[in-house]
Design an enzyme around this catalytic site. Structure first.
Site, PDB file in Angstrom:
ATOM      1  N   HIS A 143      37.311  29.050  41.035  1.00 25.64           N
ATOM      2  CA  HIS A 143      38.423  29.691  41.725  1.00 25.64           C
ATOM      3  C   HIS A 143      39.647  29.903  40.828  1.00 25.64           C
ATOM      4  O   HIS A 143      40.172  31.013  40.764  1.00 25.64           O
ATOM      5  CB  HIS A 143      38.797  29.011  43.031  1.00 25.64           C
ATOM      6  N   TYR A 152      42.428  33.248  39.152  1.00 23.40           N
ATOM      7  CA  TYR A 152      43.867  33.285  38.883  1.00 23.40           C
ATOM      8  C   TYR A 152      44.148  33.459  37.396  1.00 23.40           C
ATOM      9  O   TYR A 152      45.183  33.999  37.017  1.00 23.40           O
ATOM     10  CB  TYR A 152      44.562  32.055  39.474  1.00 23.40           C
ATOM     11  N   HIS A 183      34.819  42.565  47.674  1.00 26.17           N
ATOM     12  CA  HIS A 183      36.116  41.882  47.523  1.00 26.17           C
ATOM     13  C   HIS A 183      36.491  41.745  46.050  1.00 26.17           C
ATOM     14  O   HIS A 183      37.583  42.110  45.645  1.00 26.17           O
ATOM     15  CB  HIS A 183      36.074  40.509  48.188  1.00 26.17           C
ATOM     16  N   PHE A 184      35.565  41.216  45.221  1.00 27.10           N
ATOM     17  CA  PHE A 184      36.036  41.014  43.844  1.00 27.10           C
ATOM     18  C   PHE A 184      36.006  42.299  43.027  1.00 27.10           C
ATOM     19  O   PHE A 184      36.608  42.357  41.962  1.00 27.10           O
ATOM     20  CB  PHE A 184      35.379  39.816  43.146  1.00 27.10           C
ATOM     21  N   HIS A 185      35.380  43.354  43.567  1.00 30.08           N
ATOM     22  CA  HIS A 185      35.536  44.627  42.862  1.00 30.08           C
ATOM     23  C   HIS A 185      36.875  45.301  43.159  1.00 30.08           C
ATOM     24  O   HIS A 185      37.321  46.126  42.366  1.00 30.08           O
ATOM     25  CB  HIS A 185      34.363  45.574  43.160  1.00 30.08           C
ATOM     26  N   ARG A 209      24.321  40.118  49.034  1.00 28.54           N
ATOM     27  CA  ARG A 209      24.720  40.448  47.669  1.00 28.54           C
ATOM     28  C   ARG A 209      23.623  39.985  46.709  1.00 28.54           C
ATOM     29  O   ARG A 209      22.723  39.243  47.099  1.00 28.54           O
ATOM     30  CB  ARG A 209      26.042  39.772  47.329  1.00 28.54           C
ATOM     31  N   ARG A 210      23.703  40.412  45.454  1.00 28.75           N
ATOM     32  CA  ARG A 210      22.820  39.935  44.394  1.00 28.75           C
ATOM     33  C   ARG A 210      21.350  40.051  44.781  1.00 28.75           C
ATOM     34  O   ARG A 210      20.567  39.142  44.570  1.00 28.75           O
ATOM     35  CB  ARG A 210      23.114  38.470  44.093  1.00 28.75           C
TER      36      ARG A 210
END
Lengths: 544, 157
Positions: A220, A224, A371-373, A436-437
């Protein structure tokens, strides 16, 4: 205007170019994946979907980001802390670069040989080649050396400038690297103590729950580590680019410290759906996770305050008149601004993900990939792209031409459009349950899975548009390297006159590191003791 | 440290909303029975799953009126029992799942059933099937080459 130190520019440029080489190869893998996933193509016999997926994740999320971040931070540290790197710092930067590069090349070879199709999360007890883990360890240790170089430069500056406030860019770089040092300890222990001896066969089994927890202790704050350098651009560089002022130096520093405190003791929100962790500790870490919303709100306020103050200083009238005064046609502003704007829905999606029991709705679906894209691959990536248009000219003694600016604007728009299709489709189909994946399969034409297909096609369309964006950013870098000679200023914002003096406690590192460690000990000690005492060891498997 | 008047309002509003949201989550989790699945440790030797009860006899057992227990083992790349499960509409099913090799996922499409299956641990989740249909149970955590083929169904009629 003082030009950028030429030997430092070599170090910075080496990092930036390596980062974008990784982005290009990772982009090819990404394009192929989206084609396979939508059923548009089948890969030639010897290439596996999951090898590509591993290469894409490692090259984009770990290599592109880390190289760019180290290069960017070194550039700002060199510029703001004395105008050049001290010999020790520069050496550490190059040693770090060499170690990371050996690790990256080794890792990519092992992945492409099919010896490590374990994705970039490498969850045990899937057992990759030991050389994959060693490669990762080299990348991490290399990044530590780079971090030490930044600390050294900062400490020496502080000694030579007693009582003076450190430059904001350097302060933020130190916080970013401190966060990185603290969080990578978790993954280093996982890799060196657990996985390397096990994959060599020196020990037979691995504590799976513990390995996952050590990974997410790192996983996580990793996000950041991507985000904070983008924030450095937003806080320090953007005000200068638009011709405005930094809203408040002390609030900028405070928000970075809050990110340091609240991005580490929160890894369980990635493990909400798994056994072996009690619901109490999961919820406690969810509460700590949500504390980062406070510095996020502060950042949003500061950004828009800077924009509004600038617009009004140019004579803007009415509530939103200042919006028109912003330099919309300047890619150095426009690309990071689009990143900021997209971070509003992206951050909201993150709150959904971390919402304890509600995580069940989205866990391991394509929603998370979506989300992370839009977070790292849009908010962060667009900011990094925007940095290129002044960083490369500033460090190589060239100027940004109107033509390059225009190409940059086009690249930004292509990226946004591609991501709208790809990430939008991922979010929606994730809510419908598409995992996913997972390579192409219609599950015997099950009606639910058949319904996902149009969205997978939309993802491939978005992915193809994004690949054009990848080609264009590589072309733009080449263009920037061949731009006409001239002097470009390294843009560092000045603090608004209305802002008050920064209190000294924000630079008392012992205090902040102490609080960070206390929070980590509080959030992790009992669950870790429990995991070690209740160890159910598992042998390793190669399932690919 | 000086905070602008508007920033104070902005932060007060944001932090209050955050507090309300976290309280709602906590109350739902701890007093309304909506905790995340698989509460804490229930362990099994991952190398002896097939010999350890209840996983020596995977399948569907009726344990009450409209109440079933589904004992399942996840492996690369499938689930035991390998045949579709069948339950009447309105059934409450307790899923008890472990892995005999790597980490797997266990999600039922169209429901909120979604949990990780970790070797050595036993995962638990309960769901009541109120609507008839053929539900897809699939592995949503990458587990190897055949990951995308790892699925079975549960028929509710």
């Amino acid at each position: 205007m003082k030009s950028f130190d030429r030997s430092d520019s070599k170090l910075v440029l080496a990092h930036v170019l390596f980062a974008f080489a990784a982005l290009f190869i990772g982009g090819v893998a990404g394009l192929l994946q989206s084609m396979v996933k939508s059923g548009s193509i089948e890969l030639p016999a010897n290439i596996g979907y999951y090898e590509l997926l591993t290469a894409h994740g490692v090259l984009m999320a770990l290599i592109f980001t880390t190289y760019f971040i180290v290069g960017f931070l070194y550039s700002g540290v060199s510029h703001t802390l004395g105008g050049k790197l001290l010999p020790v710092s520069r050496k550490l930067g190059w040693y770090g670069y060499a170690l990371m590069s050996v690790g990256t090349v080794m890792g990519v070879i092992v992945i492409l040989l099919g010896k490590a199709s374990v994705l970039y999360t490498f969850y045990a007890p899937m057992k990759a080649s030991p050389w994959f883990y060693i490669a990762l360890a080299l990348v991490v240790v290399g990044s530590w050396l780079s971090g030490f170089g930044i600390f050294y430069q900062y400490i020496r500056w502080k000694k030579g400038n007693k009582g003076k406030l450190s430059p904001l860019f350097a302060y933020m770089s130190v916080v970013t690297m401190l966060l990185w040092q603290i969080c990578t300890i978790g993954v280093a222990i996982e890799v060196v103590v657990q996985l390397i001896p096990w994959s060599f066969g020196w020990v037979d089994t691995v504590n799976v729950v513990l390995s996952r927890t050590l990974f997410w202790y790192f996983g996580h704050p990793l996000v950041y580590f991507w985000l904070l350098p983008a924030y450095i651009c937003w806080y320090v560089v953007i005000p200068k680019v638009i011709g405005g002022k930094i809203f408040s130096d002390s609030l900028a520093r405070l928000s970075f410290m809050l990110f340091l405190l609240f991005s580490i003791p929160v890894g369980f929100h990635h493990q909400l759906m798994e056994p072996g962790i009690s619901p109490f500790w999961k919820y406690l870490q969810v509460v700590l996770t949500f504390m980062v919303i406070i510095p996020s709100l502060m950042t949003a306020f500061s950004m828009f305050a800077t924009f509004e103050l600038y617009g009004r200083s140019k004579g803007a009238k009415g509530t939103f008149g200042w919006v028109k005064k912003l330099p919309w046609k300047d890619v150095r502003f426009f690309a990071p601004f689009m990143g900021m704007l997209i971070f509003i829905p992206a951050g909201a999606g993150g709150i959904i993900n971390a919402s304890n029991q509600m995580n069940a709705v989205v866990h391991n679906t394509l929603w998370v990939t979506g989300h992370f894209h839009i977070t790292v691959a849009t908010s962060v990536a667009l900011t990094f792209f925007g940095i290129l248009y002044w960083l490369i000219p500033a460090i190589t003694g060239r100027v940004l031409t109107p033509r390059m600016n225009k190409l940059g604007m086009i690249q930004t728009i292509i990226w946004c459009v591609g991501m709208f299709f790809m990430s939008g489709a991922m979010h929606i189909v994730g809510l419908f349950g598409s995992p996913r994946r997972t390579a192409y399969n219609t599950y015997n034409d099950h009606p639910d899975a058949v319904l996902w297909m149009p969205y997978h096609v939309a993802m491939a369309i978005g992915g193809s548009i994004l690949f054009i964006g990848v080609i264009l950013i590589v072309y733009n870098i080449i263009g920037l390297l061949r731009a006409p000679r001239g002097e470009t200023e390294y843009p560092i914002g000045e603090v608004s006159e209305a802002s008050e003096k920064t209190p000294a406690f924000l630079e008392r590192w012992g205090l902040w590191i102490g609080i960070a460690v206390a929070l980590i000990v509080f959030a992790y000690t009992l669950p870790l003791v429990d995991m070690i005492m209740n160890n159910v060891p598992s042998p390793g498997y190669v399932t690919w | 440290m000086h905070l602008h008047r508007l920033e104070k309002t902005w932060l007060k509003f944001g932090i209050s909303m955050l507090a309300v949201f976290l309280i709602v989550l906590g109350v739902m989790a701890f007093s309304m029975g909506m905790k995340p699945p698989s509460e804490h440790h229930h362990t099994v030797d991952p190398t002896k799953v097939a010999e350890t009860a209840p996983f020596d006899n995977p399948g569907l057992n009726q344990i009450g009126k409209n109440h079933y227990e589904a004992v399942m083992t996840a492996y690369a790349f499938g689930f035991e029992p390998a045949v579709p499960l069948e339950v009447p509409v309105g059934s409450k099913v307790d899923f008890i799942v472990t892995s005999s090799d790597v980490v797997h996922g266990f999600a039922i499409v169209g429901t909120n059933v979604n949990m990780m299956i970790v070797p050595g641990e036993v995962s638990h989740v309960t769901h009541t099937f109120d609507k008839p249909g053929e539900y897809l149970i699939l592995c949503n955590e990458y587990c190897g080459t055949g990951h995308e083929f790892m699925a079975i169904t549960i028929v509710v009629q």
